[in-house]
Design an enzyme around this catalytic site. Structure first.
Site, PDB file in Angstrom:
ATOM      1  N   ASN A  14       0.867  -1.175   0.000  1.00 39.56           N
ATOM      2  CA  ASN A  14       0.000   0.000   0.000  1.00 39.56           C
ATOM      3  C   ASN A  14       0.904   1.224   0.000  1.00 39.56           C
ATOM      4  O   ASN A  14       1.484   1.566   1.016  1.00 39.56           O
ATOM      5  CB  ASN A  14      -0.891  -0.040   1.262  1.00 39.56           C
ATOM      6  CG  ASN A  14      -1.701   1.233   1.428  1.00 39.56           C
ATOM      7  OD1 ASN A  14      -1.793   2.049   0.503  1.00 39.56           O
ATOM      8  ND2 ASN A  14      -2.295   1.410   2.603  1.00 39.56           N
ATOM      9  N   TRP A  15       1.004   1.836  -1.176  1.00 41.70           N
ATOM     10  CA  TRP A  15       1.959   2.943  -1.306  1.00 41.70           C
ATOM     11  C   TRP A  15       1.418   4.238  -0.708  1.00 41.70           C
ATOM     12  O   TRP A  15       2.133   5.221  -0.631  1.00 41.70           O
ATOM     13  CB  TRP A  15       2.302   3.156  -2.783  1.00 41.70           C
ATOM     14  CG  TRP A  15       3.101   2.038  -3.401  1.00 41.70           C
ATOM     15  CD1 TRP A  15       3.506   0.868  -2.801  1.00 41.70           C
ATOM     16  CD2 TRP A  15       3.601   1.974  -4.744  1.00 41.70           C
ATOM     17  NE1 TRP A  15       4.218   0.101  -3.673  1.00 41.70           N
ATOM     18  CE2 TRP A  15       4.294   0.746  -4.873  1.00 41.70           C
ATOM     19  CE3 TRP A  15       3.522   2.830  -5.844  1.00 41.70           C
ATOM     20  CZ2 TRP A  15       4.904   0.371  -6.078  1.00 41.70           C
ATOM     21  CZ3 TRP A  15       4.130   2.452  -7.042  1.00 41.70           C
ATOM     22  CH2 TRP A  15       4.810   1.244  -7.152  1.00 41.70           C
ATOM     23  N   LYS A  16       0.145   4.250  -0.343  1.00 44.04           N
ATOM     24  CA  LYS A  16      -0.492   5.470   0.215  1.00 44.04           C
ATOM     25  C   LYS A  16      -0.229   6.658  -0.726  1.00 44.04           C
ATOM     26  O   LYS A  16      -0.230   6.466  -1.937  1.00 44.04           O
ATOM     27  CB  LYS A  16       0.025   5.712   1.634  1.00 44.04           C
ATOM     28  CG  LYS A  16      -0.124   4.451   2.506  1.00 44.04           C
ATOM     29  CD  LYS A  16       0.089   4.683   3.952  1.00 44.04           C
ATOM     30  CE  LYS A  16      -0.112   3.363   4.698  1.00 44.04           C
ATOM     31  NZ  LYS A  16      -0.037   3.523   6.135  1.00 44.04           N
ATOM     32  N   HIS A 100      -9.561   1.325   4.764  1.00 42.00           N
ATOM     33  CA  HIS A 100      -8.288   1.519   5.466  1.00 42.00           C
ATOM     34  C   HIS A 100      -8.493   2.483   6.639  1.00 42.00           C
ATOM     35  O   HIS A 100      -9.290   3.411   6.552  1.00 42.00           O
ATOM     36  CB  HIS A 100      -7.240   2.077   4.494  1.00 42.00           C
ATOM     37  CG  HIS A 100      -5.868   2.058   5.079  1.00 42.00           C
ATOM     38  ND1 HIS A 100      -5.430   3.040   5.949  1.00 42.00           N
ATOM     39  CD2 HIS A 100      -4.848   1.170   4.963  1.00 42.00           C
ATOM     40  CE1 HIS A 100      -4.199   2.737   6.333  1.00 42.00           C
ATOM     41  NE2 HIS A 100      -3.827   1.620   5.749  1.00 42.00           N
ATOM     42  N   GLU A 102      -6.820   4.848   7.687  1.00 38.33           N
ATOM     43  CA  GLU A 102      -6.584   6.273   7.391  1.00 38.33           C
ATOM     44  C   GLU A 102      -7.796   6.902   6.727  1.00 38.33           C
ATOM     45  O   GLU A 102      -7.957   8.130   6.755  1.00 38.33           O
ATOM     46  CB  GLU A 102      -5.312   6.411   6.538  1.00 38.33           C
ATOM     47  CG  GLU A 102      -4.070   6.209   7.385  1.00 38.33           C
ATOM     48  CD  GLU A 102      -2.874   5.655   6.626  1.00 38.33           C
ATOM     49  OE1 GLU A 102      -2.852   5.703   5.385  1.00 38.33           O
ATOM     50  OE2 GLU A 102      -1.956   5.159   7.310  1.00 38.33           O
ATOM     51  N   GLU A 172      -5.463  -4.697  10.629  1.00 36.27           N
ATOM     52  CA  GLU A 172      -4.494  -3.618  10.802  1.00 36.27           C
ATOM     53  C   GLU A 172      -4.812  -2.840  12.073  1.00 36.27           C
ATOM     54  O   GLU A 172      -5.624  -1.902  12.039  1.00 36.27           O
ATOM     55  CB  GLU A 172      -4.536  -2.672   9.603  1.00 36.27           C
ATOM     56  CG  GLU A 172      -4.152  -3.317   8.293  1.00 36.27           C
ATOM     57  CD  GLU A 172      -3.511  -2.324   7.343  1.00 36.27           C
ATOM     58  OE1 GLU A 172      -2.407  -2.601   6.879  1.00 36.27           O
ATOM     59  OE2 GLU A 172      -4.096  -1.259   7.098  1.00 36.27           O
ATOM     60  N   GLY A 178       2.229   2.600  10.613  1.00 38.10           N
ATOM     61  CA  GLY A 178       3.162   3.707  10.430  1.00 38.10           C
ATOM     62  C   GLY A 178       3.860   4.141  11.701  1.00 38.10           C
ATOM     63  O   GLY A 178       4.476   5.206  11.747  1.00 38.10           O
ATOM     64  N   SER A 218       3.290  -1.736  10.345  1.00 44.16           N
ATOM     65  CA  SER A 218       4.733  -1.733  10.626  1.00 44.16           C
ATOM     66  C   SER A 218       5.427  -3.053  10.291  1.00 44.16           C
ATOM     67  O   SER A 218       6.416  -3.413  10.930  1.00 44.16           O
ATOM     68  CB  SER A 218       5.008  -1.330  12.091  1.00 44.16           C
ATOM     69  OG  SER A 218       4.595   0.010  12.312  1.00 44.16           O
ATOM     70  N   GLY A 240       4.933   1.470   4.597  1.00 42.88           N
ATOM     71  CA  GLY A 240       6.266   2.070   4.442  1.00 42.88           C
ATOM     72  C   GLY A 240       7.303   1.156   3.805  1.00 42.88           C
ATOM     73  O   GLY A 240       8.060   1.590   2.915  1.00 42.88           O
TER      74      GLY A 240
HETATM   75  P1  PGA Z   1       2.730   0.544   7.547  1.00 44.04           P
HETATM   76  O1  PGA Z   1       1.265   0.714   6.894  1.00 44.04           O
HETATM   77  O2  PGA Z   1       3.279  -0.762   7.029  1.00 44.04           O
HETATM   78  O3  PGA Z   1       3.515   1.734   7.054  1.00 44.04           O
HETATM   79  O4  PGA Z   1       2.547   0.543   9.024  1.00 44.04           O
HETATM   80  C1  PGA Z   1       0.426  -0.392   6.700  1.00 44.04           C
HETATM   81  C2  PGA Z   1      -0.889   0.072   6.128  1.00 44.04           C
HETATM   82  O5  PGA Z   1      -1.354   1.145   6.495  1.00 44.04           O
HETATM   83  O6  PGA Z   1      -1.489  -0.614   5.274  1.00 44.04           O
END
Ligand code: PGA
Length: 259
Positions: A14-16, A100, A102, A172, A178, A218, A240
């Protein structure tokens, strides 16, 4: 005793909101070079909308799947700034991330909207990667199971077992995303079991055993082997650490290693 058949593993990046089209195309080409014509497990990349075409071209002829990070539940209409599942499918996507954290916590998406998006993804031929997970304060209050049951129940209510099987769930925990604070394998396994038991109740007995449940939050090249030592984890949704080919490749390799 015969060994229990393992569910196939699936790692998605997931490149966000990272990577322009040019940068995304370059990273995808690097990954294709690393992973070769036959990646050791199922892999998908979920770049931002504007990089989908460049990544699609880079993945052409590779089994690595293309995914988007969001969709609008309606197929078309006056929804300025939104993208439909049909558009994503036409752009070459096989997957779409839904719900997600976010978006749930940063953009006000509630359980009802996530449920509509899951159905829209299926309507448009996409495999939804449905994200669920508790916040730190919910965990601290002992509400983790309640939150997971509520989120899964709302998203999957009314789906047939065969339909549920064509979805992916990403557990998640919000506190792990993150933050560098990865869930322990025990915490992840406990949550995954709750998710599978809830699927059994909501969708039908046996559903939980057949759905791919990823862990996300993470995940990196260092902690991946420890997490994937658990057969309960069917893969990972990686933020990330998916932004660099070398670390993402090591995570994919760890997921595919026989446990
Ligand atoms: P992260 O994000 O690996 O940077 O913690 C995971 C995600 O939000 O899908």
């Amino acid at each position: 005793m015969s060994p229990v058949a393992r569910r196939p593993r699936f790692v998605a990046g997931n490149w966000k909101m990272h990577k322009t089209a040019a940068e995304g195309g370059a990273l995808a080409r690097e990954l294709v070079a690393h992973l070769g014509a036959r990646p050791p497990c199922a892999v998908a990349l979920c770049p931002p909308f504007t990089a989908l075409e460049a990544v699609r071209q880079a993945l052409d002829g590779s089994p690595i799947g293309l995914g988007a990070q969001n969709l609008h539940p309606e197929p078309r209409g006056a929804f300025t700034g939104e993208i439909s599942g049909a558009m994503l499918a036409a752009a070459g996507c096989r997957y779409v991330i839904v719900g997600h954290s976010e978006r749930r916590h940063g953009m006000g998406e509630d359980d009802a909207l996530v449920a509509r998006k899951l159905r829209a993804a299926r309507r448009d031929g996409l495999t939804p990667i449905v994200c669920v997970g508790e916040t730190l304060s919910e965990r601290d209050q002992g509400l983790t199971a309640d939150v997971l049951v509520r989120q899964i129940r709302s998203a999957y209510d009314g789906l047939a077992e065969a339909e549920a099987r064509e979805t992916v769930i990403a557990y998640e925990p919000v506190w792990a995303i993150g933050t560098g604070r990865v869930a322990s394998p025990e915490q992840a396994c406990e949550a995954h079991r709750i998710i599978r038991a809830t699927l059994d109740r909501v969708v039908g007995a046996g559903a939980g055993a057949n759905v791919c449940v990823q862990y996300g939050g993470s995940v990196n090249a260092e902690n991946a082997p420890r997490l994937f030592a658990e057969p309960e984890l069917d893969g990972a949704l990686v933020g990330g650490a998916s932004l660099e080919a070398a670390s993402f490749f090591r995570i994919v390799a760890a997921a595919a290693a026989v446990v």
